[in-house]
Scaffold this active site. Sequence first.
Site, PDB file in Angstrom:
ATOM      1  N   HIS A   1       2.466 -20.107 -50.072  1.00 17.77           N
ATOM      2  CA  HIS A   1       2.273 -18.663 -50.281  1.00 17.77           C
ATOM      3  C   HIS A   1       3.513 -17.860 -49.892  1.00 17.77           C
ATOM      4  O   HIS A   1       3.417 -16.650 -49.660  1.00 17.77           O
ATOM      5  CB  HIS A   1       1.049 -18.172 -49.490  1.00 17.77           C
ATOM      6  CG  HIS A   1      -0.233 -18.743 -50.002  1.00 17.77           C
ATOM      7  ND1 HIS A   1      -1.424 -18.662 -49.322  1.00 17.77           N
ATOM      8  CD2 HIS A   1      -0.514 -19.428 -51.140  1.00 17.77           C
ATOM      9  CE1 HIS A   1      -2.380 -19.267 -50.020  1.00 17.77           C
ATOM     10  NE2 HIS A   1      -1.857 -19.751 -51.121  1.00 17.77           N
TER      11      HIS A   1
ATOM     12  N   CYS B   1      20.145  -2.929 -56.992  1.00 13.68           N
ATOM     13  CA  CYS B   1      19.943  -2.514 -58.402  1.00 13.68           C
ATOM     14  C   CYS B   1      19.159  -1.210 -58.476  1.00 13.68           C
ATOM     15  O   CYS B   1      18.901  -0.694 -59.561  1.00 13.68           O
ATOM     16  CB  CYS B   1      19.206  -3.630 -59.159  1.00 13.68           C
ATOM     17  SG  CYS B   1      17.445  -3.748 -58.756  1.00 13.68           S
TER      18      CYS B   1
ATOM     19  N   CYS C   1      16.700  -2.215 -53.347  1.00  9.78           N
ATOM     20  CA  CYS C   1      17.664  -3.244 -53.788  1.00  9.78           C
ATOM     21  C   CYS C   1      18.955  -2.573 -54.272  1.00  9.78           C
ATOM     22  O   CYS C   1      18.951  -1.389 -54.649  1.00  9.78           O
ATOM     23  CB  CYS C   1      17.041  -4.050 -54.927  1.00  9.78           C
ATOM     24  SG  CYS C   1      18.094  -5.383 -55.555  1.00  9.78           S
TER      25      CYS C   1
ATOM     26  N   TYR D   1       3.522  -5.531 -43.290  1.00 13.15           N
ATOM     27  CA  TYR D   1       4.316  -6.754 -43.208  1.00 13.15           C
ATOM     28  C   TYR D   1       5.335  -6.680 -42.072  1.00 13.15           C
ATOM     29  O   TYR D   1       5.581  -7.668 -41.388  1.00 13.15           O
ATOM     30  CB  TYR D   1       4.981  -7.061 -44.563  1.00 13.15           C
ATOM     31  CG  TYR D   1       4.044  -7.808 -45.478  1.00 13.15           C
ATOM     32  CD1 TYR D   1       3.241  -7.127 -46.391  1.00 13.15           C
ATOM     33  CD2 TYR D   1       3.878  -9.187 -45.370  1.00 13.15           C
ATOM     34  CE1 TYR D   1       2.329  -7.809 -47.186  1.00 13.15           C
ATOM     35  CE2 TYR D   1       2.972  -9.873 -46.163  1.00 13.15           C
ATOM     36  CZ  TYR D   1       2.193  -9.174 -47.067  1.00 13.15           C
ATOM     37  OH  TYR D   1       1.281  -9.863 -47.835  1.00 13.15           O
TER      38      TYR D   1
ATOM     39  N   GLN E   1      -0.408 -22.734 -46.131  1.00 11.64           N
ATOM     40  CA  GLN E   1      -0.709 -21.441 -46.768  1.00 11.64           C
ATOM     41  C   GLN E   1      -0.105 -20.306 -45.946  1.00 11.64           C
ATOM     42  O   GLN E   1      -0.148 -19.152 -46.364  1.00 11.64           O
ATOM     43  CB  GLN E   1      -2.219 -21.241 -46.881  1.00 11.64           C
ATOM     44  CG  GLN E   1      -2.918 -22.309 -47.707  1.00 11.64           C
ATOM     45  CD  GLN E   1      -4.425 -22.201 -47.607  1.00 11.64           C
ATOM     46  OE1 GLN E   1      -5.060 -21.435 -48.377  1.00 11.64           O
ATOM     47  NE2 GLN E   1      -5.000 -22.909 -46.666  1.00 11.64           N
ATOM     48  N   ASN E   2       0.425 -20.663 -44.779  1.00 13.68           N
ATOM     49  CA  ASN E   2       0.930 -19.639 -43.863  1.00 13.68           C
ATOM     50  C   ASN E   2       2.343 -19.204 -44.244  1.00 13.68           C
ATOM     51  O   ASN E   2       3.115 -19.972 -44.795  1.00 13.68           O
ATOM     52  CB  ASN E   2       0.926 -20.169 -42.428  1.00 13.68           C
ATOM     53  CG  ASN E   2      -0.480 -20.515 -41.958  1.00 13.68           C
ATOM     54  OD1 ASN E   2      -1.463 -20.035 -42.543  1.00 13.68           O
ATOM     55  ND2 ASN E   2      -0.586 -21.366 -40.954  1.00 13.68           N
TER      56      ASN E   2
ATOM     57  N   CYS F   1      13.615  -8.793 -54.875  1.00 12.95           N
ATOM     58  CA  CYS F   1      13.567  -7.535 -55.624  1.00 12.95           C
ATOM     59  C   CYS F   1      12.384  -7.564 -56.597  1.00 12.95           C
ATOM     60  O   CYS F   1      12.008  -8.613 -57.121  1.00 12.95           O
ATOM     61  CB  CYS F   1      14.880  -7.338 -56.411  1.00 12.95           C
ATOM     62  SG  CYS F   1      14.879  -5.779 -57.337  1.00 12.95           S
TER      63      CYS F   1
ATOM     64  N   GLY G   1      -7.340 -25.435 -39.838  1.00 18.01           N
ATOM     65  CA  GLY G   1      -7.278 -23.979 -39.697  1.00 18.01           C
ATOM     66  C   GLY G   1      -7.316 -23.218 -40.992  1.00 18.01           C
ATOM     67  O   GLY G   1      -6.663 -22.183 -41.134  1.00 18.01           O
ATOM     68  N   THR G   2      -8.079 -23.719 -41.975  1.00 23.68           N
ATOM     69  CA  THR G   2      -8.209 -22.957 -43.206  1.00 23.68           C
ATOM     70  C   THR G   2      -9.662 -22.898 -43.636  1.00 23.68           C
ATOM     71  O   THR G   2     -10.414 -23.868 -43.534  1.00 23.68           O
ATOM     72  CB  THR G   2      -7.349 -23.542 -44.352  1.00 23.68           C
ATOM     73  OG1 THR G   2      -7.600 -22.799 -45.554  1.00 23.68           O
ATOM     74  CG2 THR G   2      -7.595 -25.025 -44.586  1.00 23.68           C
TER      75      THR G   2
END
Length: 239
Positions: free
Chosen positions: A115, A145, A143, A64, A97-98, A123, A182-183
């Site tokens: 999405h 916590c 996090c 990511y 959806q992006n 968290c 584009g899907t």
Amino acid sequence: MFGPVADRLRQAEKIVFVTGAGISQESGIPTFRGKDGFWRKYDAMKLATIDAFYENPKLVWEWYEERRTNILAAKPNPGHLAMAELEKYRPVHVLTQNIDGMHQRAGSTKVYELHGSIITIKCTVCDFKDIIVTGFSELPPICKCGNILRPDVVWFGESLPQDVWHAAMQQASSCDVMIVVGTSLAVSPANLLPAYARQNGAIVIEVNPEETPMSTSMSLSIRSSAAKALPDLLTVFQR
Ligand code: APR
């Protein structure tokens, strides 16, 4: 390209777009199922899952973070920009959806992120949520916590944010033109949205260089890329 439906477009009272990874492909952001859909030796489809995350949170975070860096360096393309410009002529709602935020950066003002978003974080345990403004000193980030943080995105097998999904269904069911760009329409429930529009008597137009399982049920399926076709759509309203 939009000639056969130009009159219906000009009569439109509300235009709803459903977009997928393909609309950002010409901004240099890889799609999932296209030839560039794999990352390192992993299949992106196997990384965007809660199991992969708990099995190896560091690897999923690396994926990511690499995507977020690429996305922040990328620019909206003429397809995104044309959709934003269209707001000058008709009410436009974008059901995407992006997770790349490109529609907002191009200037679209009504964007429903089905999405989630790659620039928000949450968290895994408490209700902490925030925008990511800088990188992280360690992955996975922790996090306050004490539990690990995760990207605020919807993984396979997870449900969509209910408020966003209900608002998206409402828009799809009350438009007179839907444009699907584009899907692959491979993932539900986003791939149900064209049916909601058709049930409301809307025309449904597809823009995709490749055929999809729904191409034959479209009012018009345009074999073209987003950056080529969507500026052409604008000309229908500029005459
Ligand atoms: N312009 C328009 N469409 C394009 C372009 C382009 N330049 N390049 C590729 N496409 C099309 C491909 O032909 C394909 O049909 O975009 C589509 C991309 O399909 P996917 O990679 O399956 O992406 P998407 O449909 O957004 O996937 C849906 O599945 O992987 C999950 O959560 C993820 O949101 C994603 C969802």
